[in-house]
Design a protein around this motif. Structure first.
Motif, mmCIF file in Angstrom:
data_model
loop_
_atom_site.group_PDB
_atom_site.id
_atom_site.type_symbol
_atom_site.label_atom_id
_atom_site.label_comp_id
_atom_site.label_asym_id
_atom_site.label_seq_id
_atom_site.Cartn_x
_atom_site.Cartn_y
_atom_site.Cartn_z
ATOM 1 N N THR A 240 17.847 -17.688 -1.783
ATOM 2 C CA THR A 240 16.470 -18.060 -2.111
ATOM 3 C C THR A 240 15.491 -17.158 -1.371
ATOM 4 O O THR A 240 15.754 -16.717 -0.248
ATOM 5 N N TYR A 241 14.340 -16.920 -2.015
ATOM 6 C CA TYR A 241 13.336 -16.018 -1.456
ATOM 7 C C TYR A 241 11.947 -16.635 -1.591
ATOM 8 O O TYR A 241 11.603 -17.196 -2.638
ATOM 9 N N GLY A 247 6.105 -20.794 -2.351
ATOM 10 C CA GLY A 247 7.217 -21.334 -3.116
ATOM 11 C C GLY A 247 8.476 -20.510 -2.909
ATOM 12 O O GLY A 247 8.505 -19.580 -2.084
ATOM 13 N N TYR A 248 9.508 -20.833 -3.660
ATOM 14 C CA TYR A 248 10.772 -20.108 -3.526
ATOM 15 C C TYR A 248 11.362 -19.828 -4.904
ATOM 16 O O TYR A 248 11.188 -20.615 -5.845
ATOM 17 N N MET A 249 12.050 -18.693 -4.999
ATOM 18 C CA MET A 249 12.821 -18.355 -6.185
ATOM 19 C C MET A 249 14.291 -18.340 -5.814
ATOM 20 O O MET A 249 14.670 -17.838 -4.740
ATOM 21 N N ALA A 250 15.122 -18.909 -6.687
ATOM 22 C CA ALA A 250 16.564 -18.922 -6.489
ATOM 23 C C ALA A 250 17.191 -17.776 -7.277
ATOM 24 O O ALA A 250 16.933 -17.632 -8.473
ATOM 25 N N VAL A 251 17.998 -16.976 -6.610
ATOM 26 C CA VAL A 251 18.612 -15.792 -7.211
ATOM 27 C C VAL A 251 20.126 -15.981 -7.242
ATOM 28 O O VAL A 251 20.738 -16.279 -6.210
ATOM 29 N N GLY A 252 20.724 -15.809 -8.415
ATOM 30 C CA GLY A 252 22.175 -15.903 -8.547
ATOM 31 C C GLY A 252 22.735 -14.753 -9.366
ATOM 32 O O GLY A 252 23.580 -14.954 -10.241
ATOM 33 N N ALA A 253 22.284 -13.538 -9.056
ATOM 34 C CA ALA A 253 22.673 -12.356 -9.831
ATOM 35 C C ALA A 253 24.021 -11.822 -9.356
ATOM 36 O O ALA A 253 24.125 -10.722 -8.792
ATOM 37 N N LEU A 254 25.079 -12.580 -9.599
ATOM 38 C CA LEU A 254 26.397 -12.228 -9.074
ATOM 39 C C LEU A 254 27.053 -11.077 -9.841
ATOM 40 O O LEU A 254 27.493 -10.091 -9.243
ATOM 41 N N GLU A 255 27.119 -11.209 -11.155
ATOM 42 C CA GLU A 255 27.821 -10.203 -11.946
ATOM 43 C C GLU A 255 27.000 -8.921 -12.031
ATOM 44 O O GLU A 255 25.762 -8.954 -12.013
ATOM 45 N N PRO A 256 27.670 -7.763 -12.133
ATOM 46 C CA PRO A 256 26.954 -6.476 -12.130
ATOM 47 C C PRO A 256 25.883 -6.378 -13.207
ATOM 48 O O PRO A 256 24.797 -5.844 -12.951
ATOM 49 N N VAL A 314 12.407 -22.651 -7.572
ATOM 50 C CA VAL A 314 12.922 -23.849 -6.908
ATOM 51 C C VAL A 314 11.892 -24.960 -7.102
ATOM 52 O O VAL A 314 10.784 -24.887 -6.577
ATOM 53 N N LEU A 315 12.255 -25.976 -7.863
ATOM 54 C CA LEU A 315 11.322 -27.013 -8.264
ATOM 55 C C LEU A 315 11.481 -28.284 -7.431
ATOM 56 O O LEU A 315 12.569 -28.580 -6.925
ATOM 57 N N SER A 316 10.411 -29.033 -7.328
ATOM 58 C CA SER A 316 10.476 -30.367 -6.750
ATOM 59 C C SER A 316 11.008 -31.337 -7.801
ATOM 60 O O SER A 316 11.178 -30.975 -8.981
ATOM 61 N N MET A 317 11.252 -32.580 -7.409
ATOM 62 C CA MET A 317 11.738 -33.568 -8.365
ATOM 63 C C MET A 317 10.751 -33.748 -9.513
ATOM 64 O O MET A 317 11.142 -33.734 -10.692
ATOM 65 N N ARG A 318 9.473 -33.924 -9.205
ATOM 66 C CA ARG A 318 8.479 -34.142 -10.259
ATOM 67 C C ARG A 318 8.328 -32.900 -11.145
ATOM 68 O O ARG A 318 8.146 -33.017 -12.354
ATOM 69 N N GLN A 319 8.399 -31.727 -10.541
ATOM 70 C CA GLN A 319 8.319 -30.499 -11.337
ATOM 71 C C GLN A 319 9.520 -30.379 -12.268
ATOM 72 O O GLN A 319 9.381 -29.953 -13.420
#
Length: 380
Positions: A240-241, A247-256, A314-319
């Motif tokens: 996460t960044y 706020g935060y962004m979640a990154v999951g760029a695993l594959e090439p 990255v969202l809150s519950m309400r978001q």
């Protein structure tokens, strides 16, 4: 059962229609497991204790009691245990979450219940299990995760373990394993006429969740410490960044191929450190963090929307409840003023449904006495 099967309110009954579940009131994973069965159509009767709940919200706000019916029985009063045994005699599944030995002392343990109903599946939900040195001790999700080696996996390498609410232990390692066990044992009971006891312990389920990681550890592809591995935030392309507005962004760029799209959209530049060189990971992480810090969460969300870069805000519950994808799927719904997750998973022929609001203690006593043919229940 047919796809058109509905209850009197017109809602579909779900794939567990006709299955009777007796839940002895407790907190945490037991009630959630019973809710999951109820969401899928089971007739769940919760046996509440007299008096206010010991822990948790008011009954009308306790969403884990949705789709259930409630009766009140004082197990410590004369005849209380007999009433529960009468209900158990008519049930397919039973859920209790007492410490080991308590149900037996109250007269509603497995031996007594199975004597009345040999095909009953008796589910026991605890943190430590029915045996072992810690079995009689009190505990909560955080301690079970700590003991199972799970809590120590989560968090920054130079910081304390992160606490994943009580979702990973109580509900993933507890409730879901109890439900799997109950349904497997129900299948066996219907084939053979023989019930059994299901011992579901949070420590067992939480440990079982780590099976893949134990394989990676044996293969030398996982380090037995947190924050330094591919899937625990150690990799700069799986984490996460922080954005410019906090706020935060979640990154999951695993594959090439996903990584290539990610770096292009992030405008990381062709001179970015080689992600395959572990020694360069700290510098790569800094470069990614610097880029994310230049724009807001909304701006980055727009950049990555519609891409295969595997990036999400990255969202809150309400978001989360207002996210367009989850709105389109009906992942969340609102009933009686409560926004809540809809039943899951989904079934093409026998969908689950929200048929009843959270049960108030004792409000269905007369109904259950009639439907389960237990005349001794006192509606008063």
């Amino acid at each position: 059962m047919t796809a058109s099967l509905s209850n009197i309110e017109g809602e579909p009954m779900g794939p567990l229609a006709g299955v009777r579940v007796l839940e002895l009131a407790g907190i945490g994973p037991g009630p959630f497991a019973a809710m999951l069965l109820a969401d899928l159509g089971a007739d769940v009767v919760r046996v509440d204790r007299p008096g206010p709940p010991a822990l948790g919200p008011a009954p009308a706000d306790d969403l884990t009691n949705r789709n259930k019916r409630s009766v009140v029985v004082d197990l410590k009063s004369p005849g209380g245990a007999d009433l529960v045994l009468d209900l158990a005699a008519r049930a397919d599944l039973l859920i209790e979450g007492y410490r080991p030995g308590v149900a037996e002392r109250l007269g509603v343990g497995p031996e007594a219940c199975l004597a009345r109903n040999p095909a009953l599946v008796y589910g026991r939900m605890t943190g430590w299990g029915q045996d072992g040195p810690l079995a009689p001790r009190a505990g909560h999700d955080i301690g079970y995760l700590a003991t199972a080696g799970v809590l120590g996996m989560i968090g920054e390498p130079d910081g304390p373990p992160a606490i994943p609410a009580n979702l990973l232990g109580d509900y993933a390692g507890g409730s879901l394993y109890l439900v799997v066990g109950l349904l497997a044992a129900l299948h066996h009971a219907r084939d053979t006429g023989t019930g059994q006891v299901v011992d579901a312990a949070v420590v067992d389920g939480a440990a079982h969740l780590t099976t893949l990681l134990w394989g990676l550890l044996a293969a030398g592809q996982w380090h037995d410490r947190r924050g330094v591995n591919l899937l625990d935030g150690g990799a700069p392309f799986y984490g996460t960044y922080r954005t410019s507005d906090g706020g935060y962004m979640a990154v999951g760029a695993l594959e090439p191929q996903f990584w290539d799209e990610f770096t292009e959209l992030l405008e990381l530049g062709k001179d970015a450190p080689d992600r395959g060189d572990f020694a360069l990971w700290p510098g790569l992480r800094d470069d990614i963090a610097a880029r994310f810090a230049t724009r807001t969460t909304a701006e980055w969300t727009a950049v990555f929307e519609g891409s295969d870069a595997c990036v999400a805000p990255v969202l809150s519950m309400r978001q989360a409840a207002e996210h367009p994808h989850l709105t389109a799927r009906g992942t969340y719904t609102t009933r009686q003023g409560h926004t809540q997750p809809a039943p899951a998973p989904r079934f093409s022929a026998t969908p689950g449904a929200l048929r009843r609001p959270p049960a108030r203690p004792g409000e269905h006593t007369a109904e259950v006495a009639r439907d389960w043919a237990v005349p001794g229940l006192d509606p008063s």
